[in-house]
Design a protein around this motif. Structure first.
Motif, PDB file in Angstrom:
ATOM      1  N   GLU A 190      -5.259   8.247   6.262  1.00 50.99           N
ATOM      2  CA  GLU A 190      -4.155   9.219   6.221  1.00 50.99           C
ATOM      3  C   GLU A 190      -3.494   9.555   4.987  1.00 50.99           C
ATOM      4  O   GLU A 190      -3.439  10.999   5.050  1.00 50.99           O
ATOM      5  CB  GLU A 190      -2.914   8.594   7.031  1.00 50.99           C
ATOM      6  N   ALA A 191      -3.804   8.837   3.993  1.00 48.17           N
ATOM      7  CA  ALA A 191      -3.363   9.271   2.497  1.00 48.17           C
ATOM      8  C   ALA A 191      -4.227  10.013   2.052  1.00 48.17           C
ATOM      9  O   ALA A 191      -4.190  10.280   0.753  1.00 48.17           O
ATOM     10  CB  ALA A 191      -2.706   8.165   1.863  1.00 48.17           C
ATOM     11  N   GLY A 192      -5.593  10.112   2.306  1.00 44.12           N
ATOM     12  CA  GLY A 192      -6.677  10.788   1.684  1.00 44.12           C
ATOM     13  C   GLY A 192      -7.343   9.867   0.825  1.00 44.12           C
ATOM     14  O   GLY A 192      -7.991  10.605  -0.338  1.00 44.12           O
ATOM     15  N   LEU A 193      -7.262   8.774   0.791  1.00 46.95           N
ATOM     16  CA  LEU A 193      -7.674   7.671  -0.125  1.00 46.95           C
ATOM     17  C   LEU A 193      -9.207   7.320   0.159  1.00 46.95           C
ATOM     18  O   LEU A 193      -9.631   7.253   1.471  1.00 46.95           O
ATOM     19  CB  LEU A 193      -6.976   6.553  -0.143  1.00 46.95           C
ATOM     20  N   PRO A 194     -10.331   7.326  -0.672  1.00 46.49           N
ATOM     21  CA  PRO A 194     -11.503   6.470  -0.249  1.00 46.49           C
ATOM     22  C   PRO A 194     -11.416   5.128   0.224  1.00 46.49           C
ATOM     23  O   PRO A 194     -10.587   4.432  -0.433  1.00 46.49           O
ATOM     24  CB  PRO A 194     -12.216   6.846  -1.440  1.00 46.49           C
TER      25      PRO A 194
ATOM     26  N   GLU B 137      -1.965   5.234 -10.494  1.00 43.07           N
ATOM     27  CA  GLU B 137      -2.996   5.982  -9.676  1.00 43.07           C
ATOM     28  C   GLU B 137      -3.666   5.248  -8.882  1.00 43.07           C
ATOM     29  O   GLU B 137      -4.535   4.257  -9.246  1.00 43.07           O
ATOM     30  CB  GLU B 137      -3.784   7.039 -10.384  1.00 43.07           C
ATOM     31  N   LEU B 138      -3.646   5.283  -7.627  1.00 37.51           N
ATOM     32  CA  LEU B 138      -4.172   4.623  -6.626  1.00 37.51           C
ATOM     33  C   LEU B 138      -5.722   5.183  -6.415  1.00 37.51           C
ATOM     34  O   LEU B 138      -5.488   6.158  -5.692  1.00 37.51           O
ATOM     35  CB  LEU B 138      -3.513   4.187  -5.320  1.00 37.51           C
ATOM     36  N   VAL B 139      -6.884   4.819  -6.652  1.00 36.50           N
ATOM     37  CA  VAL B 139      -7.899   5.430  -6.369  1.00 36.50           C
ATOM     38  C   VAL B 139      -8.930   5.045  -5.330  1.00 36.50           C
ATOM     39  O   VAL B 139      -9.614   5.726  -4.864  1.00 36.50           O
ATOM     40  CB  VAL B 139      -8.826   5.491  -7.722  1.00 36.50           C
ATOM     41  N   ALA B 140      -8.500   4.007  -4.865  1.00 31.28           N
ATOM     42  CA  ALA B 140      -9.326   3.582  -3.724  1.00 31.28           C
ATOM     43  C   ALA B 140      -9.029   2.306  -2.799  1.00 31.28           C
ATOM     44  O   ALA B 140      -7.929   1.451  -3.633  1.00 31.28           O
ATOM     45  CB  ALA B 140     -10.938   3.274  -4.014  1.00 31.28           C
TER      46      ALA B 140
ATOM     47  N   LEU C  57       0.961  -1.031   0.019  1.00 31.09           N
ATOM     48  CA  LEU C  57       0.112  -0.047   0.180  1.00 31.09           C
ATOM     49  C   LEU C  57       1.043   1.360   0.080  1.00 31.09           C
ATOM     50  O   LEU C  57       0.734   2.193  -0.718  1.00 31.09           O
ATOM     51  CB  LEU C  57      -0.854  -0.093   1.295  1.00 31.09           C
ATOM     52  N   GLU C  58       1.773   1.439   0.850  1.00 23.74           N
ATOM     53  CA  GLU C  58       2.775   2.353   0.935  1.00 23.74           C
ATOM     54  C   GLU C  58       3.464   2.766  -0.548  1.00 23.74           C
ATOM     55  O   GLU C  58       3.596   3.889  -0.966  1.00 23.74           O
ATOM     56  CB  GLU C  58       3.830   2.020   1.912  1.00 23.74           C
ATOM     57  N   ALA C  59       3.774   1.524  -1.252  1.00 19.89           N
ATOM     58  CA  ALA C  59       4.444   1.666  -2.662  1.00 19.89           C
ATOM     59  C   ALA C  59       3.632   2.255  -3.431  1.00 19.89           C
ATOM     60  O   ALA C  59       3.695   3.063  -4.464  1.00 19.89           O
ATOM     61  CB  ALA C  59       4.963   0.414  -3.039  1.00 19.89           C
ATOM     62  N   LEU C  60       2.232   1.857  -3.366  1.00 20.60           N
ATOM     63  CA  LEU C  60       1.199   2.406  -4.370  1.00 20.60           C
ATOM     64  C   LEU C  60       0.884   3.658  -4.280  1.00 20.60           C
ATOM     65  O   LEU C  60       0.625   4.658  -4.970  1.00 20.60           O
ATOM     66  CB  LEU C  60       0.104   1.377  -4.359  1.00 20.60           C
ATOM     67  N   ILE C  61       0.899   3.989  -2.762  1.00 15.88           N
ATOM     68  CA  ILE C  61       0.486   5.531  -2.567  1.00 15.88           C
ATOM     69  C   ILE C  61       1.865   6.578  -3.217  1.00 15.88           C
ATOM     70  O   ILE C  61       1.354   7.502  -3.680  1.00 15.88           O
ATOM     71  CB  ILE C  61       0.486   5.581  -1.024  1.00 15.88           C
ATOM     72  N   ALA C  62       2.917   6.095  -3.129  1.00 16.47           N
ATOM     73  CA  ALA C  62       4.162   6.801  -3.569  1.00 16.47           C
ATOM     74  C   ALA C  62       4.207   6.771  -5.030  1.00 16.47           C
ATOM     75  O   ALA C  62       5.283   7.456  -5.539  1.00 16.47           O
ATOM     76  CB  ALA C  62       5.245   6.323  -2.581  1.00 16.47           C
ATOM     77  N   SER C  63       3.842   5.752  -5.519  1.00 16.13           N
ATOM     78  CA  SER C  63       4.023   5.766  -7.172  1.00 16.13           C
ATOM     79  C   SER C  63       3.583   6.807  -7.932  1.00 16.13           C
ATOM     80  O   SER C  63       2.677   7.442  -7.884  1.00 16.13           O
ATOM     81  CB  SER C  63       3.035   4.376  -7.565  1.00 16.13           C
ATOM     82  N   LYS C  64       4.509   6.844  -8.817  1.00 16.26           N
ATOM     83  CA  LYS C  64       4.500   8.021  -9.819  1.00 16.26           C
ATOM     84  C   LYS C  64       4.066   7.348 -11.307  1.00 16.26           C
ATOM     85  O   LYS C  64       3.595   8.107 -12.137  1.00 16.26           O
ATOM     86  CB  LYS C  64       5.802   8.635 -10.089  1.00 16.26           C
TER      87      LYS C  64
ATOM     88  N   THR D  33     -12.348  -1.895  16.299  1.00 13.70           N
ATOM     89  CA  THR D  33     -10.823  -1.215  15.801  1.00 13.70           C
ATOM     90  C   THR D  33     -10.620  -1.573  14.279  1.00 13.70           C
ATOM     91  O   THR D  33     -11.245  -2.658  13.671  1.00 13.70           O
ATOM     92  CB  THR D  33      -9.764  -2.247  16.328  1.00 13.70           C
ATOM     93  N   PRO D  34     -10.305  -0.493  13.481  1.00  7.84           N
ATOM     94  CA  PRO D  34     -10.101  -0.517  12.213  1.00  7.84           C
ATOM     95  C   PRO D  34      -8.887  -1.411  11.527  1.00  7.84           C
ATOM     96  O   PRO D  34      -7.724  -1.322  12.522  1.00  7.84           O
ATOM     97  CB  PRO D  34     -10.149   0.968  11.738  1.00  7.84           C
ATOM     98  N   PRO D  35      -8.877  -2.048  10.512  1.00  5.18           N
ATOM     99  CA  PRO D  35      -7.657  -2.671   9.933  1.00  5.18           C
ATOM    100  C   PRO D  35      -6.684  -1.606   9.809  1.00  5.18           C
ATOM    101  O   PRO D  35      -6.710  -0.406   9.520  1.00  5.18           O
ATOM    102  CB  PRO D  35      -8.158  -2.989   8.796  1.00  5.18           C
ATOM    103  N   GLN D  36      -5.375  -1.829   9.856  1.00  5.66           N
ATOM    104  CA  GLN D  36      -4.468  -0.699   9.769  1.00  5.66           C
ATOM    105  C   GLN D  36      -4.380  -0.375   8.292  1.00  5.66           C
ATOM    106  O   GLN D  36      -4.000   0.787   8.086  1.00  5.66           O
ATOM    107  CB  GLN D  36      -2.916  -1.101  10.211  1.00  5.66           C
ATOM    108  N   ILE D  37      -4.699  -1.120   7.400  1.00  6.49           N
ATOM    109  CA  ILE D  37      -4.822  -0.774   5.831  1.00  6.49           C
ATOM    110  C   ILE D  37      -5.691   0.489   5.955  1.00  6.49           C
ATOM    111  O   ILE D  37      -5.465   1.367   5.248  1.00  6.49           O
ATOM    112  CB  ILE D  37      -5.409  -1.930   5.018  1.00  6.49           C
ATOM    113  N   LYS D  38      -6.720   0.397   6.627  1.00  2.00           N
ATOM    114  CA  LYS D  38      -7.601   1.450   6.579  1.00  2.00           C
ATOM    115  C   LYS D  38      -7.001   2.633   7.175  1.00  2.00           C
ATOM    116  O   LYS D  38      -7.360   3.827   6.533  1.00  2.00           O
ATOM    117  CB  LYS D  38      -9.155   1.048   7.345  1.00  2.00           C
TER     118      LYS D  38
END
Length: 313
Positions: free
Chosen positions: A55-59, A26-29, A16-23, A45-50
């Motif tokens: 935090e990254a502003g993703l839906p 585009e990670l859309v959700a 997930l971190e890699a996709l957030i940072a990818s140029k 408790t939410p999954p840490q993925i959520k």
């Protein structure tokens, strides 16, 4: 490419971190399982993925049943769904939504160890290597064609936890390579040899109960494989005559001359805790009595009055 990431387990966090940072994409959700009660107080408790996605502003979508969210998934106009430890089987109605592919990041060298616990299975079964498989998904359980694999040699001290973390760290590079191949139109589809497949079931705490009739080497691997989850344990007699649960955090196979026909018999408590197995001898190194702190086995036996000849169940 437009990507949707479906994951629940922490093994998906580096990807997930890699996709957030990818140029390049585009990670859309992000799609993950609903929040769940955790701990004795059952705190929702939410999954840490959520947590990381928000935090990254993703839906974030958290459907109880993903097959009921088809319209929402279609509206994302994704080229590729990337799935890792999501926790629900995807029906054909979901698999057919992305324009190019549904890819699964699986923590074994398929077709070996399909199913829910491939990391623990690789250590428990004494495999030489494990790895990450990027697979084209179909409706079966980890049965789709292989796109690529990245391998890692298992180490003698690997635990379920250490191998989990190593495979999680390997996954982003494997995924990036797979996505580049899809973008270029050169991604292979290698059929799995189903005759070589094995299945690793979902683990529960009860699966960690030690069977002392097994040989020492197999038990040593099982203890490492199930650390930290689901853990391994046996029952021991206490001073008041009641049996208590003893968690076994680490153990080591040792050479020992005393033969004992009954697995589970204590062979020695002289500065250590040596256990007879169905074949061979296991030295318990770190243990934890229920309700107590984790400690070296040598320290534990001094306070428990255990003697050579006692039998643990």
């Amino acid at each position: 490419m437009r990507l949707v990431f479906l994951a629940t387990g922490d093994i998906g966090l580096p990807s997930l971190e890699a996709l957030i940072a990818s140029k390049d994409h585009e990670l859309v959700a992000v799609v993950t399982q609903p929040d769940k009660p955790v701990g004795r107080k059952l705190v929702l408790t939410p999954p840490q993925i959520k947590v990381r996605a928000l935090e990254a502003g993703l839906p974030v979508l958290q459907p109880e049943k993903i097959r009921l969210e088809l319209d929402a998934l279609k509206a994302l106009n994704a080229d590729v769904f990337v799935v890792v430890a999501y926790g629900q089987l995807l029906p054909a109605s979901v698999l057919n939504i992305p324009r190019l592919a549904c890819l699964n990041i699986h923590a074994s060298l398929l077709p070996r160890h399909r199913g829910a616990s491939p990391i623990q299975a690789a250590i428990r079964e004494g495999d030489f290597a494990s790895g990450i498989t990027i697979m084209w998904m179909d409706e079966g359980l980890d049965t789709g064609p292989i796109l690529l694999q990245h391998e890692t040699v298992l180490q003698p001290d690997d635990t379920g936890g250490s191998l989990h973390d190593r495979l999680a760290a390997m996954a982003p590079a494997a995924l990036a390579e797979a996505l580049a191949l899809i973008s270029s139109g050169n991604a292979p589809k290698i059929a799995q040899d189903h005759d070589l497949s094995t299945h690793s079931r979902k683990l529960e705490r009860a699966h960690g109960k030690i069977d002392w009739s097994l040989d020492a080497l197999r038990l040593e691997r099982l203890i490492r494989a199930y650390q930290p989850w689901p853990g391994t344990y046996c029952l021991i007699p206490t001073k008041n005559g009641v049996q208590a649960t003893l968690k076994i955090h680490s153990a080591h196979v040792v050479e020992h001359s005393d033969a004992c026909p009954i697995g589970g018999t204590i062979l020695s408590t002289d500065g250590h805790l040596l256990m007879a197995c169905g074949s061979g001898v296991l030295e318990l190194r770190e243990v934890q009595l229920e309700g107590r702190k984790r400690m070296p086995a040598a320290e534990f036996v001094r306070g428990q009055g255990l003697r050579a000849g006692d039998v643990l169940s």
